[in-house]
Scaffold this motif. Structure first.
Motif, PDB file in Angstrom:
ATOM      1  N   ASP A 103       0.821  -1.215   0.000  1.00  0.00           N
ATOM      2  CA  ASP A 103       0.000   0.000   0.000  1.00  0.00           C
ATOM      3  C   ASP A 103       0.850   1.258   0.000  1.00  0.00           C
ATOM      4  OD1 ASP A 103      -2.414  -1.569   0.218  1.00  0.00           O
ATOM      5  OD2 ASP A 103      -1.900  -1.866   2.333  1.00  0.00           O
ATOM      6  N   ILE A 104       2.004   1.188   0.664  1.00  0.00           N
ATOM      7  CA  ILE A 104       2.887   2.350   0.787  1.00  0.00           C
ATOM      8  C   ILE A 104       4.325   1.886   0.633  1.00  0.00           C
ATOM      9  CG2 ILE A 104       3.830   4.018   2.464  1.00  0.00           C
ATOM     10  CD1 ILE A 104       1.002   4.407   3.514  1.00  0.00           C
ATOM     11  N   TRP A 105       5.115   2.665  -0.102  1.00  0.00           N
ATOM     12  CA  TRP A 105       6.569   2.482  -0.155  1.00  0.00           C
ATOM     13  C   TRP A 105       7.135   3.562   0.753  1.00  0.00           C
ATOM     14  CZ3 TRP A 105      10.065  -0.883  -0.675  1.00  0.00           C
ATOM     15  CH2 TRP A 105      11.359  -0.588  -1.078  1.00  0.00           C
ATOM     16  N   ALA A 113       1.181   6.839  -6.224  1.00  0.00           N
ATOM     17  CA  ALA A 113       0.452   8.090  -5.993  1.00  0.00           C
ATOM     18  C   ALA A 113       1.254   8.972  -5.050  1.00  0.00           C
ATOM     19  CB  ALA A 113      -0.919   7.790  -5.402  1.00  0.00           C
ATOM     20  N   LEU A 114       1.342  10.253  -5.391  1.00  0.00           N
ATOM     21  CA  LEU A 114       2.062  11.244  -4.601  1.00  0.00           C
ATOM     22  C   LEU A 114       1.177  12.466  -4.426  1.00  0.00           C
ATOM     23  CD1 LEU A 114       5.381  10.939  -6.578  1.00  0.00           C
ATOM     24  CD2 LEU A 114       5.232  10.545  -4.127  1.00  0.00           C
ATOM     25  N   ALA A 161       2.088   6.130  -2.193  1.00  0.00           N
ATOM     26  CA  ALA A 161       1.105   5.062  -1.991  1.00  0.00           C
ATOM     27  C   ALA A 161       0.838   4.387  -3.326  1.00  0.00           C
ATOM     28  CB  ALA A 161      -0.188   5.633  -1.421  1.00  0.00           C
ATOM     29  N   SER A 162       0.294   3.178  -3.275  1.00  0.00           N
ATOM     30  CA  SER A 162      -0.140   2.556  -4.521  1.00  0.00           C
ATOM     31  C   SER A 162      -1.377   3.315  -5.015  1.00  0.00           C
ATOM     32  CB  SER A 162      -0.465   1.080  -4.314  1.00  0.00           C
ATOM     33  OG  SER A 162      -1.715   0.909  -3.679  1.00  0.00           O
ATOM     34  N   LYS A 163      -1.540   3.386  -6.307  1.00  0.00           N
ATOM     35  CA  LYS A 163      -2.677   4.124  -6.857  1.00  0.00           C
ATOM     36  C   LYS A 163      -4.019   3.504  -6.448  1.00  0.00           C
ATOM     37  CE  LYS A 163      -0.211   6.302 -10.669  1.00  0.00           C
ATOM     38  NZ  LYS A 163      -0.123   6.516 -12.125  1.00  0.00           N
ATOM     39  N   PHE A 200      -7.632   9.061   4.195  1.00  0.00           N
ATOM     40  CA  PHE A 200      -6.584   8.481   5.029  1.00  0.00           C
ATOM     41  C   PHE A 200      -5.204   8.823   4.487  1.00  0.00           C
ATOM     42  CE2 PHE A 200      -3.419   5.196   5.720  1.00  0.00           C
ATOM     43  CZ  PHE A 200      -3.377   5.144   7.096  1.00  0.00           C
ATOM     44  N   ILE A 201      -4.988   8.677   3.191  1.00  0.00           N
ATOM     45  CA  ILE A 201      -3.639   8.899   2.657  1.00  0.00           C
ATOM     46  C   ILE A 201      -3.265  10.368   2.739  1.00  0.00           C
ATOM     47  CG2 ILE A 201      -4.174   9.246   0.200  1.00  0.00           C
ATOM     48  CD1 ILE A 201      -1.305   7.135   1.719  1.00  0.00           C
ATOM     49  N   ARG A 202      -4.237  11.286   2.603  1.00  0.00           N
ATOM     50  CA  ARG A 202      -3.936  12.711   2.789  1.00  0.00           C
ATOM     51  C   ARG A 202      -3.494  12.969   4.225  1.00  0.00           C
ATOM     52  NH1 ARG A 202      -8.637  13.496  -0.415  1.00  0.00           N
ATOM     53  NH2 ARG A 202      -9.856  14.010   1.454  1.00  0.00           N
ATOM     54  N   SER A 203      -4.189  12.361   5.174  1.00  0.00           N
ATOM     55  CA  SER A 203      -3.812  12.501   6.588  1.00  0.00           C
ATOM     56  C   SER A 203      -2.416  11.938   6.829  1.00  0.00           C
ATOM     57  CB  SER A 203      -4.838  11.784   7.469  1.00  0.00           C
ATOM     58  OG  SER A 203      -4.391  11.704   8.815  1.00  0.00           O
ATOM     59  N   TYR A 204      -2.143  10.769   6.275  1.00  0.00           N
ATOM     60  CA  TYR A 204      -0.832  10.123   6.452  1.00  0.00           C
ATOM     61  C   TYR A 204       0.283  11.010   5.921  1.00  0.00           C
ATOM     62  CZ  TYR A 204       3.045   6.957   5.430  1.00  0.00           C
ATOM     63  OH  TYR A 204       4.294   6.389   5.327  1.00  0.00           O
TER      64      TYR A 204
END
Length: 271
Positions: A100-102, A116-117, A235-237, A246-250
């Motif tokens: 999910d995340i690198w 995704a960035l 993150a993975s797309k 969630f990914i914006r918060s992360y």
């Protein structure tokens, strides 16, 4: 996404404000919490962010702590799993959605396609990079044949520069017209320099600064840095599409944590 404000009765300076913001936790990401988070981590040492260890060993270092904190600040309770792997494999697994995340990456053209960035204007947002990284040319102490003025590299006609498998360094070296020896990882690039296999190497300054004094005394850094940029955590797309809040918060919280640790005064922009 709005964050709760920490109460403070004085007007802090920029550095204090960065530390203050890093302590402000956002509310829970309502309705957008994943059940688990699969995180890929490079399998070599990048002190102080990542410590050495066998590929099968549990990943340790500041970055692992920061990832856990960033996830906790989202308000989501989820299972985290970390897997160490080579850079090339990690980016392939990210593109396939197998992770999910690198955890840490330098941005290059290929990464736009693979993951995704935070890219509000079609470019990686420097205001959300979580750690400022610099890469410099290093030679052995006492080496006088090689010069670097920030633009041109001079030295013997057969000069080969060792580099880690970082695409941004490959691209930069190609643009400069340098002959490079691409190592499998940063420790290998350092070992080749120390053995005399290469007369120069491009290495991350933070990793060299964290080495034992008896090793750093063998090296000489040629200023200025060849590359100064920000580490990101793509993150993975598919994951980013399923859990955008969630990914914006992360990304935001990882940026705040990392910059507070570095005492960076540049604030993090909310995605």
């Amino acid at each position: 996404m709005q964050t709760r404000c920490c109460r403070n009765t004085t007007a802090p300076g920029l550095a204090a404000l960065g530390l203050l913001l890093a302590l402000c936790a956002p509310p829970a990401v309502a309705g957008d919490c994943p059940a688990q988070l699969r995180i890929g981590v490079i399998d070599y040492e990048l002190r102080p962010l990542l410590l050495a260890g066998e590929r099968t060993a549990t990943a340790q270092g500041l970055l692992i702590d920061w990832v856990r904190q960033a996830v906790s600040r989202s308000g989501c309770a989820l299972a985290l799993s970390f897997e160490r792997m080579p850079v090339r494999r990690g980016r392939v697994e990210l593109e396939r959605g197998n992770i999910d995340i690198w955890a840490v990456a330098l941005v290059d053209a290929g990464l736009y396609e693979q993951g995704a960035l935070p890219m509000p204007r079609g470019l990686p947002d420097a205001m959300l990079g979580f750690y400022r990284a610099s890469y410099s040319l290093y030679v052995l102490a006492g080496e006088t044949r090689i010069g670097w003025d920030g633009d041109k590299l001079s030295g013997p006609a057969d000069l080969s520069v060792g580099i880690a498998p970082v695409q941004a360094l490959v691209d930069l070296s190609r643009d400069k017209g340098w002959t490079v020896d691409r190592a499998v990882d940063t420790p290998s690039a350092l070992a080749k320099l120390l053995s005399g296999h290469n007369l120069a190497a491009i290495l991350p300054d933070l990793a060299i600064a964290a080495q034992a004094p008896e090793l750093t005394l063998k090296l000489h850094r040629l200023p200025p840095p060849v590359l100064t940029t920000w580490y990101h955590s793509p993150a993975s797309k598919p994951f980013a599409a399923r859990h955008p809040a969630f990914i914006r918060s992360y990304w935001l919280e990882l940026c705040r944590i990392g910059r507070a640790e570095q005492r960076e005064t540049l604030p993090c922009r909310e995605p």
